[in-house]
Write an enzyme that holds these catalytic residues in place. Structure first.
Site, mmCIF file in Angstrom:
data_model
loop_
_atom_site.group_PDB
_atom_site.id
_atom_site.type_symbol
_atom_site.label_atom_id
_atom_site.label_comp_id
_atom_site.label_asym_id
_atom_site.label_seq_id
_atom_site.Cartn_x
_atom_site.Cartn_y
_atom_site.Cartn_z
ATOM 1 C CE1 TYR A 50 6.870 9.739 -24.426
ATOM 2 C CE2 TYR A 50 9.162 9.286 -24.892
ATOM 3 C CZ TYR A 50 8.156 10.179 -24.622
ATOM 4 O OH TYR A 50 8.444 11.512 -24.528
ATOM 5 C CG LEU A 84 7.821 13.090 -17.658
ATOM 6 C CD1 LEU A 84 6.585 12.214 -17.844
ATOM 7 C CD2 LEU A 84 8.841 12.765 -18.722
ATOM 8 C CD GLU A 88 7.508 19.149 -18.784
ATOM 9 O OE1 GLU A 88 8.336 18.476 -18.142
ATOM 10 O OE2 GLU A 88 6.379 18.721 -19.065
ATOM 11 C CE LYS A 121 9.597 9.441 -21.348
ATOM 12 N NZ LYS A 121 9.895 10.798 -21.778
HETATM 13 N N1 PLP Z 1 9.805 16.709 -19.516
HETATM 14 C C1 PLP Z 1 9.373 16.191 -20.675
HETATM 15 C C2 PLP Z 1 8.141 16.755 -21.318
HETATM 16 C C3 PLP Z 1 10.067 15.128 -21.287
HETATM 17 O O1 PLP Z 1 9.628 14.609 -22.437
HETATM 18 C C4 PLP Z 1 11.237 14.640 -20.668
HETATM 19 C C5 PLP Z 1 12.003 13.535 -21.261
HETATM 20 O O2 PLP Z 1 11.661 13.006 -22.282
HETATM 21 C C6 PLP Z 1 11.677 15.228 -19.466
HETATM 22 C C7 PLP Z 1 10.914 16.254 -18.909
HETATM 23 C C8 PLP Z 1 12.920 14.764 -18.769
HETATM 24 O O3 PLP Z 1 12.734 13.497 -18.214
HETATM 25 P P1 PLP Z 1 13.967 12.494 -18.027
HETATM 26 O O4 PLP Z 1 14.984 13.243 -17.238
HETATM 27 O O5 PLP Z 1 13.371 11.376 -17.273
HETATM 28 O O6 PLP Z 1 14.433 12.121 -19.386
#
Ligand code: PLP
Length: 285
Positions: A33, A203, A179, A147
């Protein structure tokens, strides 16, 4: 008015939007996603989200039969049909529907679903107060760089946070903050921003990348390293970044007040730069 949802080429009222019970996204969480923010009716940094979508799909050998241009066009059509000014567009692609069997079925067609969520991101009330975060064990698998729609580790962490009266959770493994449950975690010491390096453990945040690109406009520096929970409790500032939180101050961690309990100047400056960037469509130069 019900939303319009995109399902496999059709734009349908949400009550009519349906997928098969045999869909592998439902049965195995065999899907990917993305979430792109929308501000002033415009997508924020959508190309970067689609690049990460392509990478995630590539890592699980899920063929993506739509070009980036086609996917942007579907996003834009969804914004138009839902008259979305501010909020997010959620996209999910799964390997498709087939009789339940673990290995990839042959000749299967991916399922593509998009829906919108109207939200106030810029003037979220938590910007003024900062968010309360609690920590939770990182229960996830070893490929957190993908993701995946398999989000049970995050669901349990966020449910725990809700039960504790907190806004969000940070995931901790071996004493180190991995995170946020749905965001990148940062701490600030002096003029230095600290966040962990990219690897299979996290991620790769699109918002993280944008924030790092802005540093040239500031006198902040970046130290890319892991940090412990103890260090975070002792930090001058802490914040999270994500497509929907933008840059969001963290003012309480496991019930301890971060610094003086108010959003810090570094966090607020980065947020200001990010909001400005997002309003312009969020395209890095
Ligand atoms: N880490 C995780 C586990 C996430 O689910 C997300 C965003 O959904 C992020 C980091 C931040 O990613 P982004 O800045 O691309 O939204």
């Amino acid at each position: 008015m019900s939303r319009i949802v995109y399902v496999n080429g059709e734009y349908l009222p949400e009550e009519e939007a349906k997928i098969s019970v045999f869909d592998r996204g439902f049965i195995f969480a065999d899907g990917i996603y993305e979430v792109s923010a929308v501000l002033g009716g415009k997508l924020v940094d959508c190309e970067a989200h689609l690049a990460r979508l392509e990478r995630s799909c590539g890592e699980i050998n899920l063929p993506l039969p739509w070009s980036r241009t086609e996917l942007v066009a579907i996003h834009e059509e969804m914004i138009k049909r839902n008259a979305l000014d501010e909020g997010g567009v959620y996209l999910q692609v799964t390997r498709g529907a087939a009789d339940r069997d673990f290995a990839f079925p042959k000749d299967i067609k991916p399922t593509l679903v998009l829906f919108t969520q109207a939200r106030n991101y810029v003037n979220a009330p938590t910007v003024k107060t900062g968010i309360k975060v609690v920590t939770f064990p990182d229960l996830r698998w070893e490929r957190r760089d993908i993701k995946s729609v398999g989000l049970l580790g995050q669901v349990l962490a966020k449910q725990y946070a809700a039960e504790q009266g907190a806004n969000d959770a940070w995931l901790v493994e071996d004493g180190v903050v991995t995170e946020g449950a749905s965001a990148t975690a940062w701490i600030v010491k002096g003029k230095t921003l600290i966040s962990r390096p990219l690897s299979n453990k996290v991620l790769p945040g699109i918002t993280r990348k944008a924030v790092l690109a802005f540093l040239a406009e500031t006198d902040f520096t970046f130290e890319e390293r892991t940090f412990t929970l103890e260090e975070a409790l002792d930090a001058e500032e802490a914040f999270i970044t994500s497509a929907t939180a933008f840059v969001m101050p963290v003012t309480s961690l496991d019930g301890h007040t971060i610094h003086n309990g108010a959003p810090g100047p570094t966090t607020l400056r980065l947020r200001e730069i990010y909001v400005d960037f997002a309003r312009k469509g969020g395209v890095l130069g």
